[in-house]
Design an enzyme around this catalytic site. Structure first.
Site, PDB file in Angstrom:
ATOM      1  N   LYS A 195       0.866  -1.178   0.000  1.00  0.00           N
ATOM      2  CA  LYS A 195       0.000   0.000   0.000  1.00  0.00           C
ATOM      3  C   LYS A 195       0.900   1.225   0.000  1.00  0.00           C
ATOM      4  O   LYS A 195       1.686   1.437   0.925  1.00  0.00           O
ATOM      5  CB  LYS A 195      -0.897  -0.002   1.227  1.00  0.00           C
ATOM      6  CG  LYS A 195      -1.777   1.241   1.306  1.00  0.00           C
ATOM      7  CD  LYS A 195      -2.766   1.153   2.432  1.00  0.00           C
ATOM      8  CE  LYS A 195      -3.644   2.388   2.475  1.00  0.00           C
ATOM      9  NZ  LYS A 195      -4.622   2.330   3.548  1.00  0.00           N
ATOM     10  N   ARG A 205     -10.572  10.078   1.722  1.00  0.00           N
ATOM     11  CA  ARG A 205     -10.453  10.700   3.045  1.00  0.00           C
ATOM     12  C   ARG A 205     -11.518  11.778   3.213  1.00  0.00           C
ATOM     13  O   ARG A 205     -12.030  11.989   4.310  1.00  0.00           O
ATOM     14  CB  ARG A 205      -9.040  11.254   3.233  1.00  0.00           C
ATOM     15  CG  ARG A 205      -8.003  10.140   3.293  1.00  0.00           C
ATOM     16  CD  ARG A 205      -6.575  10.666   3.377  1.00  0.00           C
ATOM     17  NE  ARG A 205      -5.608   9.569   3.232  1.00  0.00           N
ATOM     18  CZ  ARG A 205      -4.303   9.750   3.075  1.00  0.00           C
ATOM     19  NH1 ARG A 205      -3.802  10.985   3.040  1.00  0.00           N
ATOM     20  NH2 ARG A 205      -3.502   8.708   2.948  1.00  0.00           N
ATOM     21  N   LYS A 217       1.371   9.941   5.847  1.00  0.00           N
ATOM     22  CA  LYS A 217       1.419   8.502   6.154  1.00  0.00           C
ATOM     23  C   LYS A 217       2.705   7.849   5.652  1.00  0.00           C
ATOM     24  O   LYS A 217       2.778   6.630   5.520  1.00  0.00           O
ATOM     25  CB  LYS A 217       0.172   7.819   5.586  1.00  0.00           C
ATOM     26  CG  LYS A 217      -1.140   8.362   6.179  1.00  0.00           C
ATOM     27  CD  LYS A 217      -2.349   7.479   5.861  1.00  0.00           C
ATOM     28  CE  LYS A 217      -3.611   7.977   6.580  1.00  0.00           C
ATOM     29  NZ  LYS A 217      -4.771   7.085   6.379  1.00  0.00           N
ATOM     30  N   GLU A 233       7.666  -7.087   1.166  1.00  0.00           N
ATOM     31  CA  GLU A 233       6.420  -7.104   1.943  1.00  0.00           C
ATOM     32  C   GLU A 233       5.604  -8.360   1.624  1.00  0.00           C
ATOM     33  O   GLU A 233       4.975  -8.950   2.498  1.00  0.00           O
ATOM     34  CB  GLU A 233       5.581  -5.853   1.632  1.00  0.00           C
ATOM     35  CG  GLU A 233       6.155  -4.543   2.188  1.00  0.00           C
ATOM     36  CD  GLU A 233       5.873  -4.369   3.684  1.00  0.00           C
ATOM     37  OE1 GLU A 233       5.309  -5.292   4.304  1.00  0.00           O
ATOM     38  OE2 GLU A 233       6.223  -3.317   4.231  1.00  0.00           O
ATOM     39  N   LYS A 248      -2.129  -1.466  -3.852  1.00  0.00           N
ATOM     40  CA  LYS A 248      -2.998  -0.290  -3.803  1.00  0.00           C
ATOM     41  C   LYS A 248      -2.163   0.963  -3.876  1.00  0.00           C
ATOM     42  O   LYS A 248      -1.187   1.052  -3.121  1.00  0.00           O
ATOM     43  CB  LYS A 248      -3.752  -0.329  -2.474  1.00  0.00           C
ATOM     44  CG  LYS A 248      -4.660   0.837  -2.211  1.00  0.00           C
ATOM     45  CD  LYS A 248      -5.258   0.687  -0.847  1.00  0.00           C
ATOM     46  CE  LYS A 248      -6.081   1.914  -0.534  1.00  0.00           C
ATOM     47  NZ  LYS A 248      -6.628   1.885   0.780  1.00  0.00           N
ATOM     48  N   SER A 274     -10.009   5.716  -4.869  1.00  0.00           N
ATOM     49  CA  SER A 274     -10.921   6.835  -5.114  1.00  0.00           C
ATOM     50  C   SER A 274     -10.414   7.806  -6.171  1.00  0.00           C
ATOM     51  O   SER A 274     -11.177   8.251  -7.027  1.00  0.00           O
ATOM     52  CB  SER A 274     -11.206   7.562  -3.800  1.00  0.00           C
ATOM     53  OG  SER A 274     -10.006   7.985  -3.182  1.00  0.00           O
ATOM     54  N   TYR A 313     -14.899   0.988  -7.175  1.00  0.00           N
ATOM     55  CA  TYR A 313     -16.169   1.712  -7.026  1.00  0.00           C
ATOM     56  C   TYR A 313     -17.039   1.561  -8.271  1.00  0.00           C
ATOM     57  O   TYR A 313     -18.210   1.903  -8.262  1.00  0.00           O
ATOM     58  CB  TYR A 313     -15.903   3.197  -6.726  1.00  0.00           C
ATOM     59  CG  TYR A 313     -15.056   3.369  -5.483  1.00  0.00           C
ATOM     60  CD1 TYR A 313     -15.628   3.229  -4.220  1.00  0.00           C
ATOM     61  CD2 TYR A 313     -13.683   3.597  -5.569  1.00  0.00           C
ATOM     62  CE1 TYR A 313     -14.856   3.331  -3.084  1.00  0.00           C
ATOM     63  CE2 TYR A 313     -12.901   3.698  -4.432  1.00  0.00           C
ATOM     64  CZ  TYR A 313     -13.491   3.563  -3.192  1.00  0.00           C
ATOM     65  OH  TYR A 313     -12.726   3.644  -2.061  1.00  0.00           O
TER      66      TYR A 313
END
Ligand code: PBG
Length: 324
Positions: A195, A205, A217, A233, A248, A274, A313
């Site tokens: 991510k 957000r 982040k 990872e 992502k 998004s 979405y």
């Protein structure tokens, strides 16, 4: 002209193209992300046209519509009332909280629906970070203890798959232990493995009011410049017991999806986030591109790169087109 090898022969008609097509999209590939709030009304989400924060009742109806279109799964994202947000994110493991109630309502109405939940503290945490914050630092190990309580709470309510999106180190192993210890060995873990610290999450957000109050982040989400680190990872998440690994965002990270598909022995998920959704929506609204065509091409690209399942979405619209 002497051109004995003519690739166009394999493109000469719709029938031939269908025969040689390498990648097939199906509604069964999709996971529909759904937003919910603890109110008796549905609110259009300003930052994500075409998306809605649902009441529990409407959430159940919306998930039913997705299921009827052949979409097997939904993933839940709650907008939590500001008054319930705390430094310790205690609401994240309240058994009577919004998400556990939603899981129960969904499973009761649609037992066959696969319910996936987000494991991270950002909707619950007064700091807006995925982990606990102390003196500006995002704590790793202390966060994991809360994530374990959150995941067990979601499993207890009936979640089929818990999806840690927080990017803390070691959380997959800890979640597996906690779930097994609580008797939830059948609950799967879909890890957000790679991510990235992405600007494409902006509209999301906005939808949840979950932006960090301070800082960014970048100390936990991955640097968009890094590719090899995603494989690192992956190896860790597999060894820790992840059932599904995720990349992502999706579209700008097709190389990472391809790397994970090559190296993983578990299924690979990709999250068309998004900002990716919104860029297509915005361009289509002004007539710059054909929304349906670009949407389908973006999903095909993600599948072709190696994703087995796609969080998008667009799931309902794409399923409608695939079934037409
Ligand atoms: C946070 C979370 C985020 C998304 C899913 N889970 C945002 C973030 O990491 O800041 C983003 C999804 C999207 O942009 O569509 N746990």
């Amino acid at each position: 002209m002497e051109i004995p090898i003519r690739p166009r022969r394999n493109r000469k008609s719709a029938g031939v193209r269908a025969l040689v097509r390498e990648t097939l999209l199906s509604p069964g590939d999709f996971v529909l992300p759904l937003f919910l709030h603890d109110l008796d009304r549905d609110d259009a989400i300003e930052s994500m046209p075409g998306c809605t924060r649902w009441s529990l009742e409407s959430l159940v109806r919306e998930a039913g519509e997705a299921l009827a279109l052949g979409i097997p799964a939904v993933v839940l994202f709650p907008a939590i009332d500001e008054s319930l947000k705390t430094k310790g994110a205690e609401e994240s493991y309240n058994p009577e909280g919004l998400v556990p109630r939603a899981i129960r309502a969904l499973k009761e109405a649609h037992p066959e629906l696969v319910v996936m939940t987000d494991v991270a503290l950002d909707p619950y945490n007064s700091d807006g970070h995925d982990g606990l914050v102390e003196d500006g630092e995002i704590l790793n190990d202390e966060t994991i203890e809360v994530l374990c309580k959150q995941a067990v709470c979601q499993a207890w309510a009936g979640a089929d798959i818990v999806a840690p999106s927080d990017m803390m180190d070691g959380r997959v192993a800890a979640l597996r232990d906690a779930l097994d210890a609580a008797g939830f060995e059948k609950v799967s873990i879909c890890s957000y493995t790679a991510k990235y610290a992405s600007a494409y999450y902006g509209p999301f957000r906005g939808a949840l009011g979950s932006a960090p109050k301070a800082g960014d982040k970048k100390t936990y989400q991955m640097d968009p410049a890094n590719r090899r680190e995603a494989v690192r990872e992956l190896l860790l998440d597999e060894a820790e017991g992840a059932d599904i690994v995720m990349v992502k965002p999706a579209g700008p990270y097709l190389d990472i999806i391809s790397d994970l598909a090559e190296h993983a022995s578990v299924p690979v998920a990709a999250y068309q986030v998004s900002g990716e959704y919104l860029m297509i929506k915005a361009a289509a609204k002004d007539g710059w591109v054909n929304e349906d065509a670009v949407m389908m091409e973006s999903l095909m690209g993600i599948k072709r790169a190696g994703a087995d399942l796609i969080l998008t979405y667009f799931a309902k619209r794409a399923a409608e087109i695939l079934r037409a």
